[in-house]
Enzyme design. Structure first.
Site, PDB file in Angstrom:
ATOM      1  N   ASN A 225       0.838  -1.269  -0.041  1.00 35.31           N
ATOM      2  CA  ASN A 225       0.049   0.052   0.109  1.00 35.31           C
ATOM      3  C   ASN A 225       0.734   1.147  -0.025  1.00 35.31           C
ATOM      4  O   ASN A 225       2.035   1.354   0.695  1.00 35.31           O
ATOM      5  CB  ASN A 225      -0.777   0.023   1.237  1.00 35.31           C
TER       6      ASN A 225
ATOM      7  N   GLU B 166       0.513   5.212   0.572  1.00 34.96           N
ATOM      8  CA  GLU B 166      -0.332   6.379   0.946  1.00 34.96           C
ATOM      9  C   GLU B 166      -0.143   7.746   0.574  1.00 34.96           C
ATOM     10  O   GLU B 166       0.846   7.782   0.093  1.00 34.96           O
ATOM     11  CB  GLU B 166      -0.608   6.187   2.583  1.00 34.96           C
TER      12      GLU B 166
ATOM     13  N   CYS C 158      -4.122   0.699  -2.262  1.00 34.11           N
ATOM     14  CA  CYS C 158      -4.160  -0.657  -1.758  1.00 34.11           C
ATOM     15  C   CYS C 158      -2.934  -1.347  -2.308  1.00 34.11           C
ATOM     16  O   CYS C 158      -2.604  -1.333  -3.442  1.00 34.11           O
ATOM     17  CB  CYS C 158      -5.352  -1.287  -1.664  1.00 34.11           C
TER      18      CYS C 158
ATOM     19  N   GLU D 147      -3.101  -4.551  -3.093  1.00 41.45           N
ATOM     20  CA  GLU D 147      -3.615  -5.622  -3.937  1.00 41.45           C
ATOM     21  C   GLU D 147      -3.700  -4.812  -5.466  1.00 41.45           C
ATOM     22  O   GLU D 147      -3.294  -5.412  -6.591  1.00 41.45           O
ATOM     23  CB  GLU D 147      -4.631  -6.149  -3.643  1.00 41.45           C
TER      24      GLU D 147
ATOM     25  N   CYS E 187     -10.074  -5.442   0.458  1.00 39.56           N
ATOM     26  CA  CYS E 187     -11.344  -4.435   0.655  1.00 39.56           C
ATOM     27  C   CYS E 187     -11.914  -4.563  -0.471  1.00 39.56           C
ATOM     28  O   CYS E 187     -11.690  -5.296  -1.668  1.00 39.56           O
ATOM     29  CB  CYS E 187     -10.693  -3.240   0.706  1.00 39.56           C
TER      30      CYS E 187
ATOM     31  N   CYS F 122     -10.678  -3.352  -4.124  1.00 41.26           N
ATOM     32  CA  CYS F 122      -9.462  -4.300  -4.432  1.00 41.26           C
ATOM     33  C   CYS F 122     -10.345  -5.582  -5.010  1.00 41.26           C
ATOM     34  O   CYS F 122      -9.966  -6.113  -6.237  1.00 41.26           O
ATOM     35  CB  CYS F 122      -8.796  -4.852  -3.372  1.00 41.26           C
TER      36      CYS F 122
HETATM   37  N1  THU Z   1      -5.444  -1.401   2.432  1.00 43.46           N
HETATM   38  C1  THU Z   1      -4.553  -2.308   1.419  1.00 43.46           C
HETATM   39  O1  THU Z   1      -3.618  -2.323   1.203  1.00 43.46           O
HETATM   40  N2  THU Z   1      -5.393  -3.355   1.084  1.00 43.46           N
HETATM   41  C2  THU Z   1      -6.825  -3.370   1.563  1.00 43.46           C
HETATM   42  O2  THU Z   1      -7.309  -4.313   0.816  1.00 43.46           O
HETATM   43  C3  THU Z   1      -7.285  -2.832   2.621  1.00 43.46           C
HETATM   44  C4  THU Z   1      -6.527  -1.431   3.206  1.00 43.46           C
HETATM   45  C5  THU Z   1      -4.352  -0.371   2.953  1.00 43.46           C
HETATM   46  C6  THU Z   1      -4.976   0.867   2.328  1.00 43.46           C
HETATM   47  C7  THU Z   1      -4.338   2.020   3.343  1.00 43.46           C
HETATM   48  O3  THU Z   1      -3.297   2.372   3.231  1.00 43.46           O
HETATM   49  C8  THU Z   1      -4.417   1.146   4.734  1.00 43.46           C
HETATM   50  O4  THU Z   1      -4.471  -0.292   4.276  1.00 43.46           O
HETATM   51  C9  THU Z   1      -5.560   1.191   5.834  1.00 43.46           C
HETATM   52  O5  THU Z   1      -6.788   1.208   5.075  1.00 43.46           O
END
Ligand code: THU
Length: 160
Positions: free
Chosen positions: A62, A64, A73, A75, A112, A115
């Site tokens: 991920n 940010e 994210c 994925e 999520c 994704c």
């Molecule tokens: N996140 C992911 O990388 N994958 C997911 O499927 C759920 C959330 C990340 C996004 C954000 O940077 C952090 O987790 C908190 O939500």
């Protein structure tokens, strides 16, 4: 009126040692990728590793952003890279590991909704299932035989 019932089946492994050595290796790639996450805001690091039919492994984490919605994210970082670099190569398996830098993440962390939608696109495009394994930083590993199993009644190109 009639009701429809959709069932989803998941396999739950007690720990990473219980899965095959190939999947252990893929998950270790996800864990390595997770450590490269850029997650200064959520402190929640996620790594994804994608096994291609040619045996190659592509990873992502991920990423940010100070403007929160601009982040991505793990994925989607990984799968869109696969789509861009290997458009004609099928995806066999996706492994995901997530770890909070604040809590101990022992609960398996599934992808999520956004994704799932992105992974669904590639599953439909390639016409064969993408097997998915997900876990926290330690503990149980959950397996889904396909993305469709994680996203019943999915929206895909067939409705367009
Ligand atoms: N996140 C992911 O990388 N994958 C997911 O499927 C759920 C959330 C990340 C996004 C954000 O940077 C952090 O987790 C908190 O939500």
């Amino acid at each position: 009126m009639k009701s429809i019932k959709i069932e989803a089946k998941f396999d739950v492994f007690e720990n990473l040692e219980e899965v095959s050595s190939e999947i252990q290796n893929l998950m270790h790639n996800a864990i390595e990728a997770r450590r490269k996450a850029y997650a200064p805001y959520s402190k929640f690091q996620v790594g994804a590793a994608i096994l291609l039919e040619n045996g190659e492994i592509i990873t992502g984490s991920n990423q940010e952003n100070a403007s929160f919605p601009a982040g991505l994210c793990a994925e989607r970082t990984a799968i869109h890279y696969v789509g861009a670099k290997y458009p004609d190569t099928k995806i066999t398996t996706l492994a995901i590991s997530a770890a909070s830098q604040i809590n101990n993440t022992i609960t398996p962390v599934p992808p999520c909704g956004a994704c799932r939608q992105a992974i669904a696109e590639y599953e439909v495009k390639q016409g064969s299932p993408i097997e998915i394994y997900f876990m926290g930083s330690t503990g149980k590993v959950v397996r889904s035989e396909s993305l469709e199993n994680l996203l019943p009644l999915m929206f895909d190109k067939t409705v367009l």
